[in-house]
Scaffold this motif. Structure first.
Motif, PDB file in Angstrom:
ATOM      1  N   LYS A 146      -6.362  -3.986  -8.913  1.00 37.04           N
ATOM      2  CA  LYS A 146      -5.437  -3.024  -9.503  1.00 37.04           C
ATOM      3  C   LYS A 146      -3.991  -3.494  -9.431  1.00 37.04           C
ATOM      4  N   LEU A 147      -3.740  -4.490  -8.604  1.00 33.93           N
ATOM      5  CA  LEU A 147      -2.377  -4.964  -8.407  1.00 33.93           C
ATOM      6  C   LEU A 147      -2.046  -6.075  -9.386  1.00 33.93           C
ATOM      7  N   ALA A 185       5.302   1.951  -8.619  1.00 29.96           N
ATOM      8  CA  ALA A 185       5.712   0.886  -7.707  1.00 29.96           C
ATOM      9  C   ALA A 185       7.226   0.728  -7.685  1.00 29.96           C
ATOM     10  N   THR A 210      -1.462 -10.442  -6.442  1.00 27.03           N
ATOM     11  CA  THR A 210      -0.584  -9.338  -6.074  1.00 27.03           C
ATOM     12  C   THR A 210       0.743  -9.381  -6.811  1.00 27.03           C
ATOM     13  N   ASP A 249       0.831  -1.205   0.000  1.00 24.01           N
ATOM     14  CA  ASP A 249       0.000   0.000   0.000  1.00 24.01           C
ATOM     15  C   ASP A 249       0.863   1.251   0.000  1.00 24.01           C
ATOM     16  N   PRO A 286       0.459  -0.238 -14.166  1.00 27.97           N
ATOM     17  CA  PRO A 286       0.865   1.038 -13.551  1.00 27.97           C
ATOM     18  C   PRO A 286      -0.193   2.119 -13.673  1.00 27.97           C
ATOM     19  N   THR A 296      -2.266   1.514  -3.214  1.00 31.75           N
ATOM     20  CA  THR A 296      -3.524   0.769  -3.195  1.00 31.75           C
ATOM     21  C   THR A 296      -3.319  -0.615  -2.593  1.00 31.75           C
ATOM     22  N   TYR A 304       1.474  -6.320 -14.828  1.00 35.68           N
ATOM     23  CA  TYR A 304       1.680  -5.093 -14.063  1.00 35.68           C
ATOM     24  C   TYR A 304       0.819  -3.980 -14.667  1.00 35.68           C
ATOM     25  N   LYS A 356      -3.248   1.938 -13.085  1.00 37.99           N
ATOM     26  CA  LYS A 356      -4.253   1.816 -12.025  1.00 37.99           C
ATOM     27  C   LYS A 356      -3.693   2.141 -10.645  1.00 37.99           C
ATOM     28  N   LEU A 357      -2.395   2.362 -10.575  1.00 40.47           N
ATOM     29  CA  LEU A 357      -1.756   2.617  -9.288  1.00 40.47           C
ATOM     30  C   LEU A 357      -1.623   4.113  -9.039  1.00 40.47           C
ATOM     31  N   GLU A 358      -1.702   4.511  -7.789  1.00 33.00           N
ATOM     32  CA  GLU A 358      -1.563   5.914  -7.426  1.00 33.00           C
ATOM     33  C   GLU A 358      -0.106   6.352  -7.387  1.00 33.00           C
ATOM     34  N   THR A 380       2.631   1.481  -3.583  1.00 35.82           N
ATOM     35  CA  THR A 380       1.796   1.519  -4.801  1.00 35.82           C
ATOM     36  C   THR A 380       0.592   2.436  -4.651  1.00 35.82           C
TER      37      THR A 380
END
Length: 799
Positions: free
Chosen positions: A372-373, A467, A453, A362, A460, A367, A458, A462-464, A365
């Protein structure tokens, strides 16, 4: 005060200095100051681990309220040592992890976080090391308070506040039930000491037939079940995941949720060997086990999966303690107790590391949503390695420690079917079936965590955050825990006679020299085939996950039992609002009516229940003419008040009534009361007149009196009750068997309280608790006022 007393109090003492560290050293993370304490406590506790010789039980006493049998007594045996090591050891790793997880920002209230954390640590140490039931209860509720404060650490989030309130309501309610159970035990045994109660039950076998035995057991189990999230009280734990991840790793995997486990284990020597204890704990444990494992499948948040996984694992340990309680009659069940203690340790290691890993995911990434992972294996290789160790152990795969305790769990449920007690031969076949089905779903959600997970594509977009691997500071604590997973898996017997055996002897005190030998290979037995089946069917469940998710049960992430909690809370709020609106009318006359009706009913019932009405006119003095004049004037003035149409005139007449009462006190030779009455009445009349003089005229000054039959009934009833009290009190001095209560205070004011002013002594000493609570209410009100004054609200912002 002994060293062990200081060990319990040390976190509370440290908590006092945390705000000074926070304000005085703003550039240094407050966690660095806190870290030393749990580390030193852990190192100190290590010296009690027996190596090559039996554990030496340590008893330390310190009086608190000796007249009530309440003392801050410490009892360190194998069970309390195990929990104390978990509390301080995991606590050290959690504090280290939190230093890098929670940034040292200007707007981050780190002082609050570490004060709450230390308060929780001290409370948990108090629970597991105290021997007195009342002291345990005090620390027990402190854990609930500290836990709710930690869950609501980010109080600007509505979900955090909701989760904190939920955990507080459920666990504190269970704590009240537990306190009632403790009181029933005291009634039966005459002591609050746990060891004293165990000895009493061991010597008095007939106590099992006592009428209070079963109610005490059920009430204590309510406290244990609510704290350890057993079905149906488990619903607070998933919502508690709104707490920062270090809190989840500490409270909800290793410590707080294990408090109920500790309570059940500690009271097994008291209630063990009875069919009620066996069936209640085993049934609820197995139900919690399977419900939690199935519910974990439908979650999409990694912490939510771990939350339901924790619920399931707690059910497993609880079921083992229930099955093992049969060993008081049949030694076959001893393996269940060994498995429960071993899995308690294993769960703390692999679940603690997994919570920290989820926090890392979390943190790096942005989230925890498994939708999303994916594809993090190559990006976060160290985190991936820690995860695969923890997940494999939780799934029960060799060579990790979770595999060993899971195999012992299967052994325990299989051997339980051979018991010839408590009608197990009729329903015992359910034990291995439920255990196996729950293990299948456990394996399935472990696969979900791992594959969703770390493998796959991958994403990216969708990630805030972009990573990347976590800094070394975040990795140290989960690496240590993952290393313990491997070490305890490869060398399990390093725990056998140092930790497990002493703890087992605390739960089963009659076992003097148990044989504990934990190893991986037991040949091709039923347990191994059950494990193979778990892997195969768990894989099938994972591969057909979409079909499972299309069923009604999997359409919603929240536990369906939450609707009962939410509905009950809404009903409670609505009901309280209706009662409040009925009571708080804003009219003083209504408040007086409520109070008078209550007093009439209570005193009237007391007179009827104890046949206390008595009339005796012996030694009644004659009524002089001037006393008749005062009494008639008093009656006339009182009757005239409702019919006076001008408020100022009514105030004056009420004052006249007060002065006439003062005159009565003079006639009856009570000058102190007369003086007080005159002063109070004078001040009240003057104040009333000033208020009416300066207040604006909001309504017409004159009004018409209205007759109400209810008011007449209440007035007459109150007058009749007071008259009965006066007559009965006078009669009590002539011929009744009991002596006045005043005689007790006359005789004991000086020897017990050291005071000659009996009224002051009654208020300060004999009613000291009442006075203290009144002061507490005023203090809470003052704090509320200060909080409202200091609260800075933006325009349009709700409180």
């Amino acid at each position: 005060m002994s060293t062990l007393h200081l060990l319990v109090l040390a976190p509370f003492i440290m908590a006092i200095f945390v705000p000074f560290f926070y304000k005085g050293f703003r550039r240094i993370h407050t966690g660095w100051f806190v870290l030393a304490l749990p580390l030193l406590l852990f190192i100190y506790l290590l010296r009690f681990i027996p190596i090559g010789e039996p554990l030496q039980v340590v008893k330390e006493t310190m009086d608190w309220v000796p007249s009530l049998g309440i003392g801050f007594n410490i009892y360190l045996d194998g069970l309390s040592l195990l929990f104390a090591l978990l509390i301080t050891g995991i606590g050290t790793l959690v504090v280290l992890y939190s230093i890098f997880y929670i940034a040292n920002k200007k707007d981050e209230p780190l002082n609050n976080f570490y004060v709450y954390l230390l308060m929780f640590m001290g409370a948990m140490l108090g629970v597991v090391l105290s021997d007195n039931l009342i002291v345990i209860y005090v620390f027990w509720e402190l854990t609930s308070l500290a836990s709710s404060l930690l869950i609501a650490y980010w109080f600007h989030k509505e979900k955090s506040r909701y989760g904190a309130q939920k955990s507080m309501l459920i666990t504190v309610t269970g704590g009240f039930a537990m306190l009632a159970g403790f009181c029933l035990l005291y009634i039966m045994t005459g002591t609050f000491s746990i060891q004293g109660i165990i000895s009493f039950f061991a010597e008095s076998g007939a106590i099992f037939n006592e009428a209070l035995f079963l109610p005490a057991m059920i009430l204590i189990l309510l406290g244990a079940f609510t704290k350890s999230a057993q079905f149906p009280f488990h619903i607070w734990l998933p919502d508690a995941m709104e707490a920062p991840t270090p809190v989840s790793a500490y409270l909800h995997s290793a410590t707080m949720v294990k408090a109920g486990i500790y309570l059940v284990a500690r009271f097994t020597p008291v209630f063990g060997g009875t069919p009620e204890w066996f069936w209640i704990i085993t049934s609820f444990g197995l139900l919690t086990l399977i419900w939690g494992s199935i519910s974990a499948i439908r979650q999409v948040d990694l912490k939510a999966i771990l939350a339901f996984s924790t619920i399931s694992q707690l059910g497993l340990i609880m079921a083992l303690l229930g099955l093992g309680s049969a060993s008081f009659i049949d030694n076959v069940a001893e393996v269940a107790i060994i498995a429960a203690i071993f899995h308690l340790i294993n769960h703390a290691t692999f679940k603690g590391s997994l919570f920290m890993v989820v926090g890392i995911v979390d943190h790096e990434t942005g989230t925890r949503d498994i939708r999303k992972l994916g594809g993090l294996m190559a990006i976060m290789p160290i985190t991936f390695t820690i995860s695969i160790i923890g997940i494999a152990s939780m799934a029960g795969l060799p060579p990790f420690n979770g595999f060993l305790s899971k195999e012992m769990f299967f052994t325990g449920v299989l051997e339980a079917t051979t018991l010839n007690i408590f009608n197990v031969q009729t329903l015992g076949f359910i034990f291995p079936i439920v255990a196996w089905i729950a293990s299948v779903f456990t394996f399935a959600y472990c696969m979900i965590m791992f594959f969703k997970t770390f493998t796959g594509k991958y994403q990216p977009e969708k990630l805030e955050k972009k990573a990347h691997e976590a800094p070394i500071g975040l990795l140290i604590s989960p690496i240590v825990l993952a290393s313990l997973v491997v070490i305890f898996g490869l060398f399990p017997n390093m725990l056998s006679y140092t930790i497990i055996e002493p703890a087992m002897q605390s739960v089963l005190p009659y076992v003097s020299d148990p044989y504990i030998n934990i190893y991986h290979w037991h040949g091709f037995n039923a347990e191994l085939f059950m494990t193979i089946g778990v892997v195969l069917f768990g894989t099938v469940v994972f591969l057909n996950l979409k079909r499972w998710q299309e069923t009604t049960f999997f359409l919603h992430e929240r536990d369906p039992l939450n609707r009962f909690y939410d509905g009950g809370l809404e009903g409670l709020v609505a009901g309280s609002q209706r009662v409040t609106n009925l009571q708080l009318t804003g009219l003083l006359r209504d408040y007086f009516a409520y109070m008078m009706v209550f007093m009439i009913l209570l005193l009237g019932w007391t007179f009827f229940r104890y046949d206390a009405v008595a009339f005796n006119f012996v030694d009644v003095s004659e009524i002089s003419p001037y006393l008749w004049i005062i009494t008639l004037a008093l009656i006339a003035a009182t009757i005239s008040v409702p019919f006076i149409q001008h408020r100022v005139t009514a105030i004056i007449v009420v004052g006249v009534i007060g002065f006439l009462i003062a005159l009565l006190f003079v006639v009856f030779r009570a000058p102190d009361l007369a003086l007080t009455q005159l002063l109070v009445e004078t001040v009240m009349v003057v104040l009333f007149l000033l208020c009416f003089y300066h207040l604006p005229e909001l309504r017409k000054e004159s009004f018409k009196a209205r007759f109400k039959m209810t008011n007449l009934i209440i007035s007459v009833g109150m007058g009749a009750i007071v008259t009965l009290i006066a007559f009965s009190a006078h009669a009590a001095r002539h011929g009744l068997s009991f002596e006045p209560i005043s005689q007790y205070f006359v005789e004991n004011s000086v020897p017990l309280a050291g005071g000659y002013n009996m009224v002051n002594v009654i208020l300060v000493d004999f009613r000291g608790l009442d006075t203290m609570l009144e002061v507490l209410v005023l203090g809470v009100a003052a704090l509320g006022i200060v909080a409202l004054i200091k609260l800075k609200m933006k325009e349009g912002q709700d409180i």
